[in-house]
Write a protein that holds these residues in place. Structure first.
Motif, short mmCIF file in Angstrom:
data_model
loop_
_atom_site.label_atom_id
_atom_site.label_comp_id
_atom_site.label_asym_id
_atom_site.label_seq_id
_atom_site.Cartn_x
_atom_site.Cartn_y
_atom_site.Cartn_z
N ASP A 166 0.82 -1.21 0.00
CA ASP A 166 0.00 0.00 0.00
C ASP A 166 0.85 1.26 0.00
N ASP A 167 2.02 1.19 -0.63
CA ASP A 167 2.93 2.33 -0.66
C ASP A 167 2.27 3.49 -1.42
N PRO A 168 2.18 4.68 -0.81
CA PRO A 168 1.48 5.80 -1.47
C PRO A 168 2.09 6.20 -2.81
N VAL A 169 3.42 6.14 -2.90
CA VAL A 169 4.07 6.51 -4.15
C VAL A 169 3.73 5.51 -5.25
N GLY A 170 3.78 4.22 -4.90
CA GLY A 170 3.45 3.19 -5.88
C GLY A 170 2.00 3.26 -6.31
N VAL A 171 1.10 3.48 -5.37
CA VAL A 171 -0.32 3.60 -5.68
C VAL A 171 -0.55 4.82 -6.58
N ASN A 191 -7.52 -2.66 -3.72
CA ASN A 191 -7.57 -3.77 -2.76
C ASN A 191 -6.46 -3.53 -1.75
N PRO A 192 -6.79 -3.19 -0.51
CA PRO A 192 -5.73 -2.88 0.46
C PRO A 192 -4.99 -4.13 0.91
N THR A 201 -8.54 4.50 5.50
CA THR A 201 -8.78 5.94 5.45
C THR A 201 -7.65 6.67 4.74
N ASP A 202 -6.40 6.28 5.01
CA ASP A 202 -5.26 6.93 4.36
C ASP A 202 -5.34 6.76 2.84
N LEU A 203 -5.67 5.57 2.39
CA LEU A 203 -5.76 5.33 0.95
C LEU A 203 -6.92 6.11 0.34
N VAL A 226 -17.08 -4.39 4.82
CA VAL A 226 -18.17 -3.43 5.02
C VAL A 226 -18.18 -2.88 6.45
N THR A 227 -17.78 -3.67 7.42
CA THR A 227 -17.75 -3.17 8.80
C THR A 227 -16.69 -2.08 8.96
N THR A 228 -15.59 -2.21 8.23
CA THR A 228 -14.56 -1.17 8.26
C THR A 228 -15.10 0.11 7.64
N SER A 229 -15.83 -0.03 6.54
CA SER A 229 -16.41 1.15 5.89
C SER A 229 -17.39 1.86 6.82
N ILE A 230 -18.23 1.10 7.52
CA ILE A 230 -19.18 1.71 8.45
C ILE A 230 -18.42 2.48 9.54
N GLU A 231 -17.37 1.86 10.06
CA GLU A 231 -16.61 2.49 11.14
C GLU A 231 -15.97 3.79 10.68
N ILE A 232 -15.35 3.79 9.51
CA ILE A 232 -14.64 5.00 9.09
C ILE A 232 -15.61 6.07 8.58
N MET A 233 -16.77 5.70 8.09
CA MET A 233 -17.77 6.71 7.74
C MET A 233 -18.20 7.49 8.97
N GLU A 234 -18.32 6.79 10.09
CA GLU A 234 -18.70 7.45 11.34
C GLU A 234 -17.62 8.43 11.79
#
Length: 460
Positions: A166-171, A191-192, A201-203, A226-234
């Motif tokens: 998940d290197d930001p430069v590579g992405v 795909n993380p 969230t960083d990506l 989906v549970t991760t998405s719900i958590e970070i939306m909050e």
């Protein structure tokens, strides 16, 4: 349970129930052999297809392949069936339904709410490749968020900038590569490598920064649970699309850690963010033949019928995108290029008939009996069939998931030879950025050109 018999070639074949008949009628694939539900011979397969052709469509309302009492996917399918939409074909057999669909004046879109996944799976088993293509092409499905997917004459792409760490430069480099080649109008979707809320969230913020900086009319997605998405939306993360892998049985979805109630919660949370500009379709689902079998949650049902049932789940949430990852699970489920090509066209056909905005990840694992000739074939056939979108990775080689998919150049090929363009909003953006010419071709940028410096300089 209704037993059905067919005589062929001096032999009588018996099928214990509807699921057994559907499985025996399915064109050969390794997953059904692995599950022990496939026809034992081509003669048995032909006998089963003959019986299936004479079966009234109403049978699928009276008999369920997975019990209503124990499976919430079945309950969703049965309880949301639209009898009025079904009425025009209610008196047909599966074989007559095939003929009806193939008639050039049949309005296939008007039927979608009246069809169950099992009905469309059944009719697909009686179709040749050209039938699957012809009907899908006449069955448009559009969806919208910041770009509109499925417009006639377009082929959208998911730009998949995966990186093993998940290197930001590579992405970022992969994102720029794809944008320069006209890809990313369906979604920029990663795909993380890990499913942590912080990494997700960083990506998302990385993609969102690029999107906002250049006013790109597309959507972002990090394919976390989906549970991760719900958590970070909050927590205020910039979530455009909520992603989840889904399957065609309750037990298989439980294996993915999801229920219909959880998907409804996520859908409502994403809608509340109101991040779309031209539409509100904010869910993204991935599927694939063999998912339920790999989780030992197939209930003796063939993998293609269960795949269609996954689309029954998807359509309940008005998704922006649904795609089958057609060859990703491996040769245990789709053995070779021929099975992968057939499965991809079946999935696309079934999704379109059910009203799902269907795309395909045209891919294979490195231990499958398949190669780039097979992906070229499937990509071309899907383009002819009017496929909404495909998935593209740098060089066609996913360095994080370790499988072979399409490259950005493959999408260019398909658009050029079939006269297709990107999603309309994205096409206008490409032209405005100087990345696409007025006749719809990707611009050949010289080193140091203003367009190249504008895009690459700002994200270096």
């Amino acid at each position: 349970m209704t037993r059905r018999r067919a005589a062929l070639g001096g032999r009588t074949y018996e099928f214990a129930d509807l699921a057994a008949l559907l499985a025996a009628a399915t064109p050969e694939r390794s997953g059904d052999v692995l599950a022990g539900v496939a026809a034992e011979s081509e003669q048995e397969r032909v006998a089963a297809q003959g019986l299936l052709a004479d079966l009234p469509l109403r049978t699928f309302l009276d008999e369920q392949v997975v019990p209503y009492e124990t499976d919430e996917v079945t309950r969703l399918i049965v309880d949301t069936h639209d009898a009025e939409a079904f009425a025009p074909v209610a008196g047909l057999t599966v074989g007559a339904f095939r003929d009806h669909l193939l008639h050039p004046r049949t309005d296939t879109t008007a039927l979608r709410a009246g069809l169950t996944p099992e009905m469309v799976a059944a009719v697909s088993k009686l179709m040749r490749v050209q039938d699957l293509i012809a009907v899908a092409r006449r069955t448009p499905v559009t969806s919208a968020f910041r770009s509109t997917i499925g417009v006639a004459g377009t082929l959208a792409t998911r730009l998949q900038p995966n990186h093993p760490t998940d290197d930001p430069v590579g992405v970022t480099a992969s994102i720029v590569d794809g944008l320069l080649l006209g890809c990313g109008d369906a979604v920029i979707g990663i795909n993380p490598a890990t499913d942590s809320p912080r990494r997700t969230t960083d990506l998302l913020r990385l993609i969102d920064d690029i999107r906002e900086r250049y006013a790109i009319p597309t959507q972002s997605c990090v394919l976390a649970h989906v549970t991760t998405s719900i958590e970070i939306m909050e927590r205020g993360a910039p979530v455009d699309l909520v992603f989840q892998s889904i399957a065609g049985t309750e037990a298989a979805n439980t294996g993915f850690g999801v229920t219909l109630a959880l998907l409804r919660e996520a859908h409502e949370a994403a809608l509340a963010l109101e991040r779309g500009t031209v539409g509100t379709d904010c869910m993204y689902f991935e599927t694939g033949q063999g998912a339920a079998l790999s989780a030992d949650a197939h209930h003796g049902v063939d993998q293609q019928t269960l795949e269609a049932r996954a689309y029954g789940v998807a359509r309940a949430f008005d998704p922006l995108l649904v795609n089958t990852v057609v060859g990703f699970i491996g040769p245990e489920y789709l053995y070779d290029g021929k099975q992968i090509v057939r499965a991809g066209l079946e999935d696309h056909f079934c999704g379109r008939l059910l009203g799902v905005p269907m795309g395909v990840d045209v891919c294979y694992t490195n231990h499958a009996e398949a190669d780039a000739d097979d992906t070229d074939t499937l990509l071309t056939l899907l383009g002819v069939a009017g496929c909404g979108f495909v998935i593209c990775v740098p060089g066609g080689d996913d360095v994080m998931l370790h499988y072979q998919s399409l490259s950005f150049h493959d999408a260019l090929y398909a658009r050029q030879v079939l006269g297709l363009g990107p999603a309309p909003e994205f096409a206008a953006w490409l032209e405005g950025m100087g990345l696409m010419t007025a006749d719809g071709r990707i611009a050949e940028l010289e080193p140091g050109s203003a367009a190249l410096q504008q895009l690459t300089g700002g994200v270096a």
